[in-house]
Design an enzyme around this catalytic site. Structure first.
Site, mmCIF file in Angstrom:
data_model
loop_
_atom_site.group_PDB
_atom_site.id
_atom_site.type_symbol
_atom_site.label_atom_id
_atom_site.label_comp_id
_atom_site.label_asym_id
_atom_site.label_seq_id
_atom_site.Cartn_x
_atom_site.Cartn_y
_atom_site.Cartn_z
ATOM 1 N N THR A 148 -6.899 -0.750 5.689
ATOM 2 C CA THR A 148 -6.731 0.471 4.907
ATOM 3 C C THR A 148 -5.263 0.859 4.931
ATOM 4 O O THR A 148 -4.613 0.830 5.976
ATOM 5 C CB THR A 148 -7.592 1.618 5.457
ATOM 6 O OG1 THR A 148 -8.967 1.296 5.288
ATOM 7 C CG2 THR A 148 -7.312 2.918 4.708
ATOM 8 N N PHE B 88 -2.588 3.819 4.455
ATOM 9 C CA PHE B 88 -2.438 5.267 4.506
ATOM 10 C C PHE B 88 -1.042 5.636 4.001
ATOM 11 O O PHE B 88 -0.089 4.871 4.189
ATOM 12 C CB PHE B 88 -2.588 5.785 5.941
ATOM 13 C CG PHE B 88 -3.967 5.607 6.512
ATOM 14 C CD1 PHE B 88 -4.892 6.633 6.484
ATOM 15 C CD2 PHE B 88 -4.345 4.398 7.089
ATOM 16 C CE1 PHE B 88 -6.158 6.480 7.017
ATOM 17 C CE2 PHE B 88 -5.611 4.223 7.625
ATOM 18 C CZ PHE B 88 -6.523 5.269 7.583
#
Length: 384
Positions: free
Chosen positions: A276, A278
């Protein structure tokens, strides 16, 4: 008649270089004063931007430029950049303070992947960090806009489930800029009450992205269990604990299992390594360290729906040697079949190639904004 003596080009260039050095020295001294201004603002709880004072300053600068025989509009453009540099310097001082805790908001509760990413990114800061979880990314960003947080860390895309549209839409609303990015590996666990069994599960709670990432596992191993979306992985784990029902499980991190006293019922829920990305957002841009690879995020709306407009925009970036790393489209609310485009390119927004490229594509757009320039994340994070 003796011809007038021609100016010595070499001497003229040396004189210009001396003036350039004086300008740079003056700019450095101005930035040093910006640090003192920031300390004064911190001591007096004053806002970092005073729009009324900036407007008065620019009006004065335009008048003085005219008195010196300079183009007032061009001088104002330069001074706006100097003001932006000064504010960025002041904002950066806050993050460098040894005695001022940095206030960082993130979506989720303790043990969520956003919390783990924030802990990894800011741990060890000498002045300390105050991490605050919010139910949704919007709440974290609104707190940032109000000045209640210094930064917010938001998930923006995942290698399996794709983009987090809420984050992109929040960036489109303005008032914040991207200042950094972090790539973190995601290792999902299936969590249940101590003693719970896979065959006894009837509901699996988690963030919609996590449910998508683990869809194959749920379909093959738990086809009888209902997938229930929840705003946050850590919050899903907390609900399993609170409901105290052995038929309910959550997909979350191993840290969340420890935090809420749950048992890991299964590992390896994803088909492959999952990451992921960010983004750290702030109210103002911050100065970038030289010598690191940069990334710039753009938001644009094409000026018309002519066939080939998007292709022409991409071609102009290519001709300037700008490398495109991402292109994402999102519908514009209230404008059916019209789209915003989010574009990530390599390089600093102030670099010559990217500045020229932006000038090239601007005529093709009805709206163009730099969402931020920041160091490109290198490598991946550790397991959560």
């Amino acid at each position: 008649m003796t011809a007038p003596k021609q100016p010595d080009l070499g001497a003229l260039r040396e004189a210009i270089e001396r003036i350039d050095e004086e300008l740079l020295d003056a700019l450095r001294r101005r930035m040093d004063l910006a640090d003192d201004v920031a300390r004064s603002k911190l001591a007096n709880a004053a806002p970092f931007r005073d729009q009324r004072r900036e407007d008065l300053l620019l009006r004065s600068i335009r008048g003085r430029a005219s008195e010196h025989g300079l183009d007032p509009h061009e001088v104002e453009r330069i001074w706006r950049l100097v003001i932006d540099m000064s504010v960025a310097r002041q904002q950066a001082l806050v993050t460098r303070q040894d005695t001022t805790p940095l206030r960082v908001g993130y979506p989720g509760v303790e043990g969520s992947y956003s919390h783990l990413a924030a802990r990894r990114m800011y741990a060890g800061r000498s002045g300390g960090v105050l991490l605050t979880g919010f139910d949704h990314s919007r709440e974290a960003v609104e707190a940032l806009r109000r000045g209640e947080q210094d930064l917010a860390l938001l998930p923006i895309e995942n290698t399996t489930a794709g983009s987090m549209n809420e984050t992109y839409d929040l960036l489109a609303e303005g008032g914040v800029v991207i200042t950094a990015e972090l790539v973190s590996q995601v290792d999902h666990r299936l969590l249940g009450l101590p003693g719970a069994k896979l065959e006894g599960l009837r509901e699996v709670l988690s963030h919609p992205q996590a449910l998508t990432q683990c869809e194959a596992y749920l379909r093959e191993r738990l086809p009888w269990a209902r997938a229930v979306p929840d705003p946050d992985t850590g919050g899903a784990a907390q609900k399993v604990r609170e409901r105290n029902d052995a038929s309910v499980a959550a997909i979350a991190s191993e840290t969340a299992a420890q935090r809420f006293g749950l048992e890991v019922l299964a590992r390896d829920l994803q088909p492959a390594s999952d990451y992921t990305r960010f983004v750290e957002v702030g109210r103002e841009a911050t100065p970038m360290k030289p010598g690191v690879p940069f990334k710039t995020s753009l938001l644009m709306v094409l000026g018309d729906d002519k066939p080939g407009s998007l292709g022409e925009m991409l071609q102009r970036l290519t001709l300037r040697g700008v490398n495109l790393s991402k292109l994402e489209s999102r519908p514009i609310p209230g404008s059916p079949w019209r789209y915003r485009f989010y574009v990530d390119v390599e390089g600093h927004a102030a670099s010559a190639p990217l500045t020229a490229a932006l000038d090239d594509i601007r005529p093709l757009t009805s709206f163009l904004r730099v969402l931020g320039t920041y160091p490109r994340a290198e490598g991946e994070g550790s397991h959560g």
